[in-house]
Design a protein around this motif. Sequence first.
Motif, PDB file in Angstrom:
ATOM      1  N   MET A 289       0.829  -1.208   0.000  1.00 36.02           N
ATOM      2  CA  MET A 289       0.000   0.000   0.000  1.00 36.02           C
ATOM      3  C   MET A 289       0.859   1.252   0.000  1.00 36.02           C
ATOM      4  N   TRP A 290       0.388   2.235  -0.759  1.00 28.31           N
ATOM      5  CA  TRP A 290       0.983   3.561  -0.752  1.00 28.31           C
ATOM      6  C   TRP A 290       0.000   4.492  -0.057  1.00 28.31           C
ATOM      7  N   LEU A 291       0.397   5.063   1.054  1.00 29.36           N
ATOM      8  CA  LEU A 291      -0.417   6.027   1.775  1.00 29.36           C
ATOM      9  C   LEU A 291      -0.056   7.408   1.238  1.00 29.36           C
ATOM     10  N   MET A 292      -0.946   7.972   0.440  1.00 30.50           N
ATOM     11  CA  MET A 292      -0.675   9.258  -0.199  1.00 30.50           C
ATOM     12  C   MET A 292      -0.723  10.392   0.819  1.00 30.50           C
ATOM     13  N   ASP A 293      -0.104  11.511   0.475  1.00 27.27           N
ATOM     14  CA  ASP A 293      -0.212  12.704   1.309  1.00 27.27           C
ATOM     15  C   ASP A 293      -1.669  13.155   1.322  1.00 27.27           C
ATOM     16  N   PHE A 294      -2.159  13.550   2.482  1.00 28.22           N
ATOM     17  CA  PHE A 294      -3.544  13.999   2.594  1.00 28.22           C
ATOM     18  C   PHE A 294      -3.689  15.403   2.020  1.00 28.22           C
ATOM     19  N   LYS A 295      -4.790  15.632   1.310  1.00 24.30           N
ATOM     20  CA  LYS A 295      -5.108  16.962   0.804  1.00 24.30           C
ATOM     21  C   LYS A 295      -5.883  17.690   1.893  1.00 24.30           C
ATOM     22  N   THR A 296      -5.682  18.984   1.970  1.00 24.18           N
ATOM     23  CA  THR A 296      -6.387  19.762   2.988  1.00 24.18           C
ATOM     24  C   THR A 296      -7.210  20.862   2.342  1.00 24.18           C
ATOM     25  N   GLN A 297      -8.339  21.161   2.989  1.00 21.08           N
ATOM     26  CA  GLN A 297      -9.180  22.296   2.594  1.00 21.08           C
ATOM     27  C   GLN A 297      -9.483  23.081   3.860  1.00 21.08           C
ATOM     28  N   GLY A 298      -9.429  24.380   3.766  1.00 21.43           N
ATOM     29  CA  GLY A 298      -9.679  25.213   4.928  1.00 21.43           C
ATOM     30  C   GLY A 298      -8.398  25.475   5.694  1.00 21.43           C
TER      31      GLY A 298
ATOM     32  N   LEU B  77      -4.019   4.711  -0.670  1.00 18.58           N
ATOM     33  CA  LEU B  77      -4.914   5.268   0.336  1.00 18.58           C
ATOM     34  C   LEU B  77      -4.792   6.789   0.315  1.00 18.58           C
ATOM     35  N   PRO B  78      -5.609   7.449  -0.537  1.00 17.05           N
ATOM     36  CA  PRO B  78      -5.619   8.910  -0.507  1.00 17.05           C
ATOM     37  C   PRO B  78      -6.536   9.392   0.611  1.00 17.05           C
ATOM     38  N   GLY B  79      -6.274  10.581   1.107  1.00 19.88           N
ATOM     39  CA  GLY B  79      -7.107  11.122   2.171  1.00 19.88           C
ATOM     40  C   GLY B  79      -7.352  12.601   1.990  1.00 19.88           C
ATOM     41  N   LYS B  80      -8.423  13.074   2.621  1.00 19.36           N
ATOM     42  CA  LYS B  80      -8.769  14.489   2.570  1.00 19.36           C
ATOM     43  C   LYS B  80      -9.077  14.951   3.988  1.00 19.36           C
ATOM     44  N   TRP B  81      -8.578  16.108   4.348  1.00 20.26           N
ATOM     45  CA  TRP B  81      -8.727  16.701   5.669  1.00 20.26           C
ATOM     46  C   TRP B  81      -9.421  18.033   5.435  1.00 20.26           C
ATOM     47  N   ILE B  82     -10.672  18.171   5.892  1.00 14.93           N
ATOM     48  CA  ILE B  82     -11.455  19.379   5.633  1.00 14.93           C
ATOM     49  C   ILE B  82     -11.729  20.103   6.944  1.00 14.93           C
ATOM     50  N   TYR B  83     -11.223  21.339   7.044  1.00 14.23           N
ATOM     51  CA  TYR B  83     -11.462  22.185   8.205  1.00 14.23           C
ATOM     52  C   TYR B  83     -12.681  23.055   7.902  1.00 14.23           C
ATOM     53  N   SER B  84     -13.652  23.036   8.800  1.00 14.75           N
ATOM     54  CA  SER B  84     -14.845  23.853   8.616  1.00 14.75           C
ATOM     55  C   SER B  84     -15.264  24.416   9.965  1.00 14.75           C
ATOM     56  N   GLY B  85     -14.653  25.516  10.361  1.00 13.53           N
ATOM     57  CA  GLY B  85     -14.950  26.130  11.655  1.00 13.53           C
ATOM     58  C   GLY B  85     -14.567  25.205  12.800  1.00 13.53           C
ATOM     59  N   PRO B  86     -15.506  24.959  13.721  1.00 12.72           N
ATOM     60  CA  PRO B  86     -15.186  24.108  14.870  1.00 12.72           C
ATOM     61  C   PRO B  86     -15.194  22.612  14.530  1.00 12.72           C
ATOM     62  N   GLN B  87     -15.672  22.246  13.370  1.00 17.36           N
ATOM     63  CA  GLN B  87     -15.740  20.837  12.949  1.00 17.36           C
ATOM     64  C   GLN B  87     -14.672  20.556  11.900  1.00 17.36           C
TER      65      GLN B  87
ATOM     66  N   ILE C 276     -12.786   1.557  -5.754  1.00 12.73           N
ATOM     67  CA  ILE C 276     -12.730   1.906  -4.333  1.00 12.73           C
ATOM     68  C   ILE C 276     -13.312   0.728  -3.573  1.00 12.73           C
ATOM     69  N   THR C 277     -12.512   0.114  -2.700  1.00  9.56           N
ATOM     70  CA  THR C 277     -12.967  -1.073  -1.976  1.00  9.56           C
ATOM     71  C   THR C 277     -13.386  -0.773  -0.548  1.00  9.56           C
ATOM     72  N   ALA C 278     -13.020   0.391  -0.028  1.00  6.85           N
ATOM     73  CA  ALA C 278     -13.430   0.780   1.324  1.00  6.85           C
ATOM     74  C   ALA C 278     -13.254   2.287   1.474  1.00  6.85           C
ATOM     75  N   ALA C 279     -14.052   2.854   2.362  1.00  5.59           N
ATOM     76  CA  ALA C 279     -13.938   4.273   2.695  1.00  5.59           C
ATOM     77  C   ALA C 279     -14.184   4.434   4.186  1.00  5.59           C
ATOM     78  N   VAL C 280     -13.449   5.363   4.782  1.00  6.14           N
ATOM     79  CA  VAL C 280     -13.610   5.648   6.200  1.00  6.14           C
ATOM     80  C   VAL C 280     -13.716   7.167   6.341  1.00  6.14           C
ATOM     81  N   ASN C 281     -14.743   7.616   7.053  1.00  8.47           N
ATOM     82  CA  ASN C 281     -14.955   9.037   7.298  1.00  8.47           C
ATOM     83  C   ASN C 281     -15.105   9.260   8.791  1.00  8.47           C
ATOM     84  N   GLU C 282     -14.577  10.359   9.262  1.00  9.09           N
ATOM     85  CA  GLU C 282     -14.673  10.671  10.691  1.00  9.09           C
ATOM     86  C   GLU C 282     -14.767  12.189  10.850  1.00  9.09           C
TER      87      GLU C 282
END
Length: 175
Positions: free
Chosen positions: A19-28, A94-104, A119-125
């Motif tokens: 597996m290659w764990l890609m750098d996470f993209k960020t928004q916000g 495994l690409p990832g996205k990190w989204i900042y939206s105020g307090p969440q 896409i064989t699996a997705a995890v959101n938190e």
Amino acid sequence: KLPSRALPSDGWTSLPLTMWLMDFKTQGYSIQEGEERLLASGITDQLIQNSRVQVVERAPLDKLLGELKLGTSKLIDRNTALSLGKIMAARLILPGKWIYSGPQTQVSVRLIETGTGRITAAVNESFGSAVPASVLTKRLSEKLLDKLKKRYPLRGKISEVKDDEIRLNIGQKVG
């Protein structure tokens, strides 16, 4: 010399999980810069410690591609070019996205098979800004490891039955 040939897969025995764990993209914007790098490092550590996944490093991809280009000019031997290709190979990304939206804040990762693009699996938190990266890493890693074990179980064939022993063929590299 001829390169060694890979044995054909029997369609049942587990293949290695690279597996290659890609750098996470960020928004916000975040108050704590670099959280996404901490999360990626923590997930990598959990994958290595608690699964049969072999994490491959893809950061030096440009350098490796430069080395492969040298191979066409006969400055590099065939075996070196083949080994560079093996270093770059990954069965899963495994690409990832990190989204900042105020307090969440929301983190989303997807498990993608490189051979099919599926896409064989997705995890959101989702979490509040006060949640430390270590807690989030633990939550995401547990969910991801659970999905990996269900989607890619360790399988093998019975290769020998002798007295009260049963020998399974799962392969050394699989774990």
